[in-house]
Design a protein around this motif. Structure first.
Motif, short mmCIF file in Angstrom:
data_model
loop_
_atom_site.label_atom_id
_atom_site.label_comp_id
_atom_site.label_asym_id
_atom_site.label_seq_id
_atom_site.Cartn_x
_atom_site.Cartn_y
_atom_site.Cartn_z
N LEU A 9 -49.33 -15.88 -10.02
CA LEU A 9 -50.02 -15.63 -11.29
C LEU A 9 -50.05 -16.90 -12.13
CD1 LEU A 9 -51.36 -13.69 -13.27
CD2 LEU A 9 -49.08 -13.09 -14.11
N ALA A 10 -48.97 -17.67 -12.14
CA ALA A 10 -48.93 -18.91 -12.90
C ALA A 10 -49.99 -19.88 -12.39
CB ALA A 10 -47.54 -19.53 -12.81
N TRP A 11 -50.19 -19.92 -11.07
CA TRP A 11 -51.22 -20.79 -10.48
C TRP A 11 -52.60 -20.41 -11.03
CZ3 TRP A 11 -51.34 -24.88 -6.95
CH2 TRP A 11 -52.60 -25.19 -6.44
N LEU A 12 -52.92 -19.14 -11.05
CA LEU A 12 -54.24 -18.71 -11.48
C LEU A 12 -54.43 -18.81 -13.00
CD1 LEU A 12 -54.74 -15.55 -9.23
CD2 LEU A 12 -55.79 -17.80 -8.95
N ARG A 13 -53.35 -18.66 -13.76
CA ARG A 13 -53.46 -18.67 -15.21
C ARG A 13 -53.43 -20.07 -15.80
NH1 ARG A 13 -49.42 -15.71 -18.50
NH2 ARG A 13 -51.02 -15.88 -20.09
N SER A 14 -52.87 -21.04 -15.08
CA SER A 14 -52.68 -22.37 -15.65
C SER A 14 -54.01 -22.97 -16.10
CB SER A 14 -52.01 -23.30 -14.64
OG SER A 14 -51.84 -24.58 -15.20
N ARG A 15 -54.10 -23.38 -17.36
CA ARG A 15 -55.34 -23.92 -17.91
C ARG A 15 -55.32 -25.44 -17.96
NH1 ARG A 15 -57.91 -21.55 -23.01
NH2 ARG A 15 -59.67 -22.49 -21.92
N ASP B 124 -58.35 -32.96 -15.21
CA ASP B 124 -58.17 -33.48 -16.57
C ASP B 124 -57.66 -32.43 -17.55
OD1 ASP B 124 -60.35 -31.86 -16.79
OD2 ASP B 124 -61.68 -33.36 -17.67
N GLY B 125 -57.20 -31.30 -17.02
CA GLY B 125 -56.69 -30.24 -17.88
C GLY B 125 -57.76 -29.34 -18.44
N GLY B 126 -58.99 -29.45 -17.95
CA GLY B 126 -60.09 -28.64 -18.45
C GLY B 126 -60.38 -27.43 -17.57
N ASP B 127 -61.47 -26.72 -17.94
CA ASP B 127 -61.82 -25.48 -17.25
C ASP B 127 -62.26 -25.69 -15.81
OD1 ASP B 127 -61.36 -22.99 -18.15
OD2 ASP B 127 -63.26 -22.68 -19.16
N LEU B 128 -62.91 -26.84 -15.52
CA LEU B 128 -63.39 -27.05 -14.16
C LEU B 128 -62.23 -27.19 -13.18
CD1 LEU B 128 -65.77 -27.35 -12.29
CD2 LEU B 128 -65.81 -29.81 -12.78
N GLY B 129 -61.17 -27.89 -13.59
CA GLY B 129 -59.99 -27.99 -12.73
C GLY B 129 -59.36 -26.64 -12.49
N ARG B 130 -59.32 -25.80 -13.53
CA ARG B 130 -58.77 -24.46 -13.40
C ARG B 130 -59.60 -23.62 -12.43
NH1 ARG B 130 -59.23 -19.39 -16.92
NH2 ARG B 130 -57.21 -18.38 -16.78
N LEU C 197 -49.12 -33.64 -16.67
CA LEU C 197 -48.23 -32.54 -16.29
C LEU C 197 -47.52 -32.80 -14.96
CD1 LEU C 197 -50.22 -29.37 -17.42
CD2 LEU C 197 -48.33 -30.52 -18.56
N ILE C 198 -47.54 -34.05 -14.51
CA ILE C 198 -46.77 -34.39 -13.32
C ILE C 198 -45.28 -34.28 -13.66
CG2 ILE C 198 -46.12 -36.25 -11.73
CD1 ILE C 198 -48.97 -37.25 -11.84
N ASP C 199 -44.55 -33.56 -12.83
CA ASP C 199 -43.11 -33.33 -13.06
C ASP C 199 -42.34 -34.55 -12.54
OD1 ASP C 199 -40.63 -32.35 -13.52
OD2 ASP C 199 -40.77 -30.66 -12.12
N ARG C 200 -41.88 -35.39 -13.43
CA ARG C 200 -41.22 -36.64 -13.03
C ARG C 200 -39.70 -36.53 -13.10
NH1 ARG C 200 -45.56 -40.04 -12.87
NH2 ARG C 200 -47.32 -39.50 -14.24
N GLY C 201 -39.21 -35.32 -13.39
CA GLY C 201 -37.77 -35.21 -13.54
C GLY C 201 -37.15 -34.34 -12.52
N CYS D 38 -56.39 -29.94 -1.48
CA CYS D 38 -55.19 -30.14 -2.28
C CYS D 38 -55.63 -30.45 -3.71
CB CYS D 38 -54.38 -31.30 -1.70
SG CYS D 38 -52.62 -31.22 -2.07
N GLN D 39 -55.09 -29.73 -4.68
CA GLN D 39 -55.52 -29.88 -6.07
C GLN D 39 -54.89 -31.11 -6.71
OE1 GLN D 39 -57.94 -27.64 -7.13
NE2 GLN D 39 -57.72 -27.13 -4.97
N GLN D 40 -55.75 -31.87 -7.41
CA GLN D 40 -55.27 -33.04 -8.13
C GLN D 40 -54.57 -32.59 -9.41
OE1 GLN D 40 -55.72 -36.15 -6.78
NE2 GLN D 40 -54.32 -36.91 -8.36
N VAL D 41 -53.33 -33.01 -9.60
CA VAL D 41 -52.55 -32.59 -10.76
C VAL D 41 -52.94 -33.43 -11.98
CG1 VAL D 41 -50.21 -32.48 -11.73
CG2 VAL D 41 -50.63 -31.75 -9.37
N ASN D 42 -53.01 -32.78 -13.13
CA ASN D 42 -53.23 -33.46 -14.39
C ASN D 42 -52.11 -34.49 -14.60
OD1 ASN D 42 -53.50 -34.24 -17.07
ND2 ASN D 42 -53.56 -32.16 -17.88
N PRO D 43 -52.44 -35.78 -14.79
CA PRO D 43 -51.38 -36.81 -14.93
C PRO D 43 -50.35 -36.48 -16.01
CG PRO D 43 -53.55 -37.83 -14.73
CD PRO D 43 -53.79 -36.35 -14.86
#
Length: 521
Positions: free
Chosen positions: A243-249, A254-260, A517-521, A510-515
């Motif tokens: 559900l988190a995958w489908l809901r993530s906006r 670039d964090g927009g609707d097209l990526g979602r 929101l890359i988890d660097r920790g 493979c989906q390109q992650v918004n820079p």
């Protein structure tokens, strides 16, 4: 005494003894017959019990699945033109994801987070071809600004007036799902046959029922809003993470609707490959488990709300080539009235909708349903080989001096400029733009002395001679564009925008992650 002995030895006496004397018992062959009859009775009883159990089982599941379903009206104002055969006709199903927070969805927010009937968090139009050879799935961004037609709430009778510049996901919030259907009909020029609306809980339960869905991300990702957290590469998601995958906006591109939208389409691609690849659609046990999950969380229109209808659609899809399941996003651009919203991008959107109305295979780059048949060879004759084709006759007039006007009744604002450009390139430079009203069919009007000019304009665009009309109300030639000529420069030919298909169900993306929101920790 002698007589008695003689009588007792006669055949008649023996027969009487075997059939009537209880001390002797029944004849051996009659006892075998009775034992056989008992065995047959047992088998018959077992078979009857098995048949009865099967009937009860089938009846139980039919009643259970039927009672699971919720229904709502298909429309909120418009009237369908007819019904379709769900097994053999082309079928268009609007798939909606509701953001309602009622019931099992309460953990995703309060009821104040969604109003009325809830907003459509996901909106996709699934188009199944009549021969079941292909499926197109068109996604509409939730931030797309459209005109929502006048809608009537079928429960309360309250009428909501037409609204321009409204977000498409607001269409069902006041007047119900039927208003979303009417909005898509108005937007595309198509006619939706059915709808299916699921809530958040449906995603978690369905992903669990199929044992997880494979997804892929370019980098480790963490989105605090949706709670999506995944390592780089492939992962199997189910339950809350699905559900988190489908809901993530904001997690993708670039964090927009097209990526979602692309991430949602990738999820459905993987789900399609899973259920078609592991035989789920042919396994009654798996199908019952999935059907139970789906129907508990599904709302359908009254004409679609039966287990048999859902089975019919499932059977149509079970053998489809995953390479012919095309995922498309409606072409959009930043809105001119609000930079945080989207408008349809023209002429690409009109080209896409025209191709859908023409039932074009979107996976075919040429935009044709099938290869053009080779021309039939005609036997040559001496007379035919001696005849030289006539050279095209040049107009006896100067094109640059001919008064030609264009009235854009196609409903696509950019059409005047597109057609004008083609006319100028052909030499018709004395152009004007005439007032227009919406029209279904393209027509060329001309004054009597300009019949030859009208014929050449028609030939330029491939408009049939039957749509040329002499008129005393125009001077020169007036090309009135209708909705049937909303794209391209050749009448009747569908023109697809480039790269219209984001992916097919056969593609592993493979989906390109918004820079950010890359988890660097």
């Amino acid at each position: 005494m002698g007589t008695d002995d003689a009588d007792s030895s006669t055949p008649t006496g023996q027969f009487s003894k075997h059939t009537e004397t209880t001390a002797v018992g029944a004849a051996r062959h009659l006892g075998a017959g009775r034992r056989m009859a008992g065995w047959l009775k047992a088998v018959t009883w077992i078979a009857s019990l098995a048949l009865l159990s099967a009937v009860i089982f089938a009846g139980y599941w039919f009643i259970r699945l039927q009672s699971n379903l919720s229904t709502a009206p298909l429309n909120a104002g418009s009237t369908p033109t007819g019904t379709i055969n769900q097994a053999t006709d082309r079928m268009q199903i609007l798939i909606l994801g509701s953001d309602t927070r009622d019931g099992a969805n309460a953990e995703y927010g309060t009821s104040d987070d969604s109003t009325g009937y809830g907003q459509s968090d996901v909106m996709m139009l699934m188009d199944i071809s009549a021969d079941n050879s292909r499926v197109s799935v068109i996604s509409f961004p939730r931030d797309l600004l459209v005109t929502i037609p006048e809608c009537t709430d079928q429960k309360t009778g309250e009428v909501y007036p037409e609204r321009s510049g409204a977000m498409i996901n607001e269409a069902m919030a006041q007047a119900g799902i039927g208003c979303a259907v009417d909005t898509v009909n108005k937007l595309t020029g198509l006619e939706v046959d059915h709808f299916m609306m699921a809530d958040f809980n449906a995603v978690t339960e369905l992903s669990n029922a199929v044992g997880g869905v494979e997804v892929c991300v370019s980098d480790p990702v963490y989105d605090p809003d949706s709670r999506l957290r995944l390592p780089a590469g492939n992962s199997s998601v189910q339950g809350e993470m699905a559900l988190a995958w489908l809901r993530s906006r904001h997690a993708f591109e670039d964090g927009g609707d097209l990526g979602r939208i692309k991430a949602q389409q990738a999820f459905l691609s993987w789900l399609t490959r899973k259920v078609t690849g592991d035989g789920t659609l042919s396994d009654p046990v798996k199908m019952l488990r999935i059907a139970d999950v789906v129907t508990r969380n599904l709302t359908l229109d009254e004409g679609f709300a039966s287990p048999s209808a859902l089975v019919t659609v499932g059977s149509r899809l079970k053998n489809i080539d995953v390479g012919k399941v095309a995922f498309v996003a409606a072409p959009t651009t930043q809105s001119v009235i609000d930079p945080n919203r989207l408008d349809l991008a023209q002429p690409a959107a009109s080209q896409l909708f025209a191709a859908l109305r023409d039932d074009v295979d979107l996976t075919d780059p040429t935009g044709t349903e099938s290869p053009t048949p080779a021309p039939t060879e005609v036997p040559t004759t001496p007379a035919a080989t001696e005849t030289t084709p006539a050279e095209p006759v040049a107009p006896i007039y100067d094109k640059a001096l001919q008064p030609v006007s264009v009235a854009n009744g196609s409903g696509v604002p950019t059409r005047y400029q597109e057609i004008a450009t083609a006319l100028i390139a052909d030499g018709f430079t004395q152009l004007g733009e005439a007032a227009a009203v919406p029209a279904e069919q393209t027509v060329i009007y001309y004054s009597a002395e300009f019949a030859d000019v009208a014929a050449d304009v028609a030939a330029l665009f491939g408009i049939p001679d039957t749509q040329l009309i002499a008129s005393t109300s125009v001077y020169g030639v007036q090309l009135n564009l209708g909705a049937d000529f909303a794209t391209g420069t050749q009448y009747g030919a569908a023109t697809l925008p480039p790269d219209v298909v984001n992916q097919t169900a056969g593609d592993v993306v493979c989906q390109q992650v918004n820079p950010f929101l890359i988890d660097r920790g």
